[in-house]
Design a protein around this motif. Structure first.
Motif, PDB file in Angstrom:
ATOM      1  N   VAL A   1       8.502  52.737 -11.100  1.00 28.65           N
ATOM      2  CA  VAL A   1       7.790  53.904 -10.563  1.00 28.65           C
ATOM      3  C   VAL A   1       6.303  53.818 -10.911  1.00 28.65           C
ATOM      4  N   ARG A   2       5.998  53.470 -12.156  1.00 27.15           N
ATOM      5  CA  ARG A   2       4.592  53.337 -12.542  1.00 27.15           C
ATOM      6  C   ARG A   2       3.896  52.263 -11.699  1.00 27.15           C
ATOM      7  N   TYR A   3       4.617  51.181 -11.432  1.00 31.18           N
ATOM      8  CA  TYR A   3       4.051  50.099 -10.622  1.00 31.18           C
ATOM      9  C   TYR A   3       3.785  50.574  -9.187  1.00 31.18           C
ATOM     10  N   LYS A   4       4.742  51.275  -8.593  1.00 32.92           N
ATOM     11  CA  LYS A   4       4.580  51.734  -7.218  1.00 32.92           C
ATOM     12  C   LYS A   4       3.436  52.741  -7.101  1.00 32.92           C
ATOM     13  N   LEU A   5       3.330  53.640  -8.064  1.00 33.42           N
ATOM     14  CA  LEU A   5       2.227  54.604  -8.033  1.00 33.42           C
ATOM     15  C   LEU A   5       0.888  53.899  -8.237  1.00 33.42           C
ATOM     16  N   ALA A   6       0.874  52.868  -9.070  1.00 27.04           N
ATOM     17  CA  ALA A   6      -0.357  52.106  -9.258  1.00 27.04           C
ATOM     18  C   ALA A   6      -0.773  51.404  -7.969  1.00 27.04           C
ATOM     19  N   LEU A   7       0.195  50.922  -7.199  1.00 25.32           N
ATOM     20  CA  LEU A   7      -0.112  50.246  -5.937  1.00 25.32           C
ATOM     21  C   LEU A   7      -0.880  51.150  -4.976  1.00 25.32           C
ATOM     22  N   VAL A   8      -0.606  52.458  -5.022  1.00 24.80           N
ATOM     23  CA  VAL A   8      -1.264  53.393  -4.108  1.00 24.80           C
ATOM     24  C   VAL A   8      -2.396  54.153  -4.790  1.00 24.80           C
ATOM     25  N   GLY A   9      -2.827  53.662  -5.949  1.00 22.90           N
ATOM     26  CA  GLY A   9      -3.969  54.260  -6.619  1.00 22.90           C
ATOM     27  C   GLY A   9      -3.688  55.535  -7.378  1.00 22.90           C
TER      28      GLY A   9
ATOM     29  N   LEU B   1      -6.355  64.998   7.031  1.00 21.67           N
ATOM     30  CA  LEU B   1      -7.230  64.368   6.051  1.00 21.67           C
ATOM     31  C   LEU B   1      -8.670  64.350   6.545  1.00 21.67           C
ATOM     32  N   ASP B   2      -9.625  64.427   5.613  1.00 15.83           N
ATOM     33  CA  ASP B   2     -11.021  64.267   5.970  1.00 15.83           C
ATOM     34  C   ASP B   2     -11.268  62.796   6.306  1.00 15.83           C
ATOM     35  N   PRO B   3     -12.363  62.495   7.006  1.00 19.41           N
ATOM     36  CA  PRO B   3     -12.600  61.117   7.467  1.00 19.41           C
ATOM     37  C   PRO B   3     -12.583  60.076   6.346  1.00 19.41           C
ATOM     38  N   LEU B   4     -13.143  60.404   5.176  1.00 20.74           N
ATOM     39  CA  LEU B   4     -13.176  59.441   4.089  1.00 20.74           C
ATOM     40  C   LEU B   4     -11.779  59.166   3.541  1.00 20.74           C
ATOM     41  N   SER B   5     -10.981  60.224   3.385  1.00 22.38           N
ATOM     42  CA  SER B   5      -9.604  60.049   2.901  1.00 22.38           C
ATOM     43  C   SER B   5      -8.777  59.271   3.908  1.00 22.38           C
ATOM     44  N   ALA B   6      -9.005  59.544   5.207  1.00 18.80           N
ATOM     45  CA  ALA B   6      -8.283  58.820   6.249  1.00 18.80           C
ATOM     46  C   ALA B   6      -8.636  57.336   6.217  1.00 18.80           C
ATOM     47  N   LYS B   7      -9.925  57.026   5.994  1.00 19.98           N
ATOM     48  CA  LYS B   7     -10.352  55.628   5.910  1.00 19.98           C
ATOM     49  C   LYS B   7      -9.705  54.941   4.711  1.00 19.98           C
ATOM     50  N   ARG B   8      -9.635  55.631   3.587  1.00 17.40           N
ATOM     51  CA  ARG B   8      -9.010  55.049   2.401  1.00 17.40           C
ATOM     52  C   ARG B   8      -7.524  54.787   2.638  1.00 17.40           C
ATOM     53  N   LEU B   9      -6.877  55.686   3.375  1.00 13.70           N
ATOM     54  CA  LEU B   9      -5.456  55.478   3.665  1.00 13.70           C
ATOM     55  C   LEU B   9      -5.264  54.298   4.603  1.00 13.70           C
ATOM     56  N   ASP B  10      -6.135  54.166   5.605  1.00 14.89           N
ATOM     57  CA  ASP B  10      -6.083  52.997   6.492  1.00 14.89           C
ATOM     58  C   ASP B  10      -6.234  51.708   5.689  1.00 14.89           C
ATOM     59  N   ASP B  11      -7.198  51.701   4.779  1.00 13.93           N
ATOM     60  CA  ASP B  11      -7.434  50.507   3.958  1.00 13.93           C
ATOM     61  C   ASP B  11      -6.198  50.188   3.121  1.00 13.93           C
ATOM     62  N   LEU B  12      -5.555  51.226   2.593  1.00 17.88           N
ATOM     63  CA  LEU B  12      -4.359  51.026   1.773  1.00 17.88           C
ATOM     64  C   LEU B  12      -3.217  50.449   2.601  1.00 17.88           C
ATOM     65  N   ILE B  13      -3.043  50.957   3.815  1.00 12.51           N
ATOM     66  CA  ILE B  13      -1.984  50.464   4.697  1.00 12.51           C
ATOM     67  C   ILE B  13      -2.209  48.983   5.009  1.00 12.51           C
ATOM     68  N   LEU B  14      -3.455  48.613   5.309  1.00 19.04           N
ATOM     69  CA  LEU B  14      -3.769  47.204   5.582  1.00 19.04           C
ATOM     70  C   LEU B  14      -3.535  46.341   4.351  1.00 19.04           C
ATOM     71  N   GLN B  15      -3.944  46.849   3.206  1.00 21.00           N
ATOM     72  CA  GLN B  15      -3.761  46.091   1.966  1.00 21.00           C
ATOM     73  C   GLN B  15      -2.290  45.819   1.699  1.00 21.00           C
ATOM     74  N   LEU B  16      -1.454  46.847   1.893  1.00 28.99           N
ATOM     75  CA  LEU B  16      -0.020  46.680   1.668  1.00 28.99           C
ATOM     76  C   LEU B  16       0.581  45.716   2.686  1.00 28.99           C
ATOM     77  N   SER B  17       0.117  45.800   3.921  1.00 28.74           N
ATOM     78  CA  SER B  17       0.618  44.902   4.958  1.00 28.74           C
ATOM     79  C   SER B  17       0.305  43.454   4.612  1.00 28.74           C
ATOM     80  N   HIS B  18      -0.921  43.198   4.165  1.00 23.75           N
ATOM     81  CA  HIS B  18      -1.338  41.832   3.885  1.00 23.75           C
ATOM     82  C   HIS B  18      -0.737  41.293   2.592  1.00 23.75           C
ATOM     83  N   SER B  19      -0.680  42.144   1.565  1.00 22.72           N
ATOM     84  CA  SER B  19      -0.241  41.651   0.263  1.00 22.72           C
ATOM     85  C   SER B  19       1.276  41.581   0.134  1.00 22.72           C
TER      86      SER B  19
END
Length: 270
Positions: free
Chosen positions: A133-141, A183-201
């Protein structure tokens, strides 16, 4: 009788999901018909279209909540709706689903929310679950937020916590329903970045419902465009390709905010 998709042919294409001649109805009300497309392994696949076209309804069919009126939805060659209950359960264990609100249990901490699938579907010891659980929460910041309750965090953090829970069982496919909603635009951008990061990694196949053009072009590698008027798909493929090459004016107008086939500056070809 409708010809069934060939599992070997699907496997050869690398398709994680194959939708074939799918028709969706609410009672006698037709939502969409003749939907046929494939989600390749590793895709960030976007279900797009105007309001009321059935995007979320398609997602609910793809995760087994709704029975198709006709057609098939196959996972690595196996039609979900013709599978036994036990087979369906095994398929669902390989999926992760996130919802618009995060859908966290308010009386449980973030750690308890994320650990719930692990305690229900694995034989892991509590100490092992805590570590994972700690690992999964760390993955999403969200490292350090294990003991927080959903009411104590922001909307963007709740969506990330919901994503951590969806990833608890190391799914092959992640489904998102309007992840940027509210979500506000900045939070939405951070979520997009997270989704891409998870997809690639992690190499996860992602299916996402959204009408946000910035997200569509930022993360989408493939997709399908649904039309509310004709009640079927108008095109399928990479969003940037559809923007420039779709034979359907409605698709080009939607993807260019009414500018026809011209690319949106800064969003295509990055």
């Amino acid at each position: 009788m409708m010809e069934q998709p060939d599992p070997e042919a699907i496997a050869e294409t690398g398709a994680a999901i194959a939708v074939d001649q799918l028709t969706m109805k609410y009672g006698s009300n037709l939502i969409q018909e003749n939907l046929t497309f494939q989600v390749q392994k590793g895709d960030v696949f976007v279900i797009m279209g105007g309001s009321g076209c059935g995007k979320s309804t398609l997602l609910k069919h793809m995760i087994g909540l709704y029975q198709p009126a006709a057609g098939t939805i196959s996972y690595e060659g196996k039609d979900y709706f013709s599978a036994t209950d036990a087979q369906q359960l095994e398929m669902r264990k390989r999926w992760g689903v996130t919802y618009q609100s995060g859908a966290l249990f308010s009386a449980m901490t973030l750690a308890e929310n994320v650990g719930l699938p692990l305690s229900q579907y694995t034989r892991m010891k509590s100490s092992e679950i805590d570590d994972l659980v700690r690992y999964k929460l760390a993955l999403v910041g969200l490292s350090g937020y294990e003991s927080y309750y959903p009411s104590e965090i922001s909307g963007g953090m709740a969506k990330r916590a919901g994503l951590a829970r969806a990833m608890a069982l190391d799914p092959d496919v992640l489904f998102f329903d309007e992840p940027s909603a509210g979500l506000d635009p900045l939070s939405a951008k951070r979520l997009d970045d997270l989704i891409l990061q998870l997809s690639h990694s992690l190499g996860v196949t992602i299916v996402i419902v959204t009408h946000e053009l910035e997200s569509i072009f930022a993360i989408g590698s493939n997709g399908v465009f649904l039309d509310a008027q004709t009640k079927t798909q108008l095109d399928t493929g990479a969003p940037s390709y559809m923007l420039n090459h779709s034979s359907q004016p409605l698709v080009r107008d939607f993807l260019s905010r009414g500018q026809g086939h011209q690319p949106i500056s800064g969003e295509v070809g990055q």
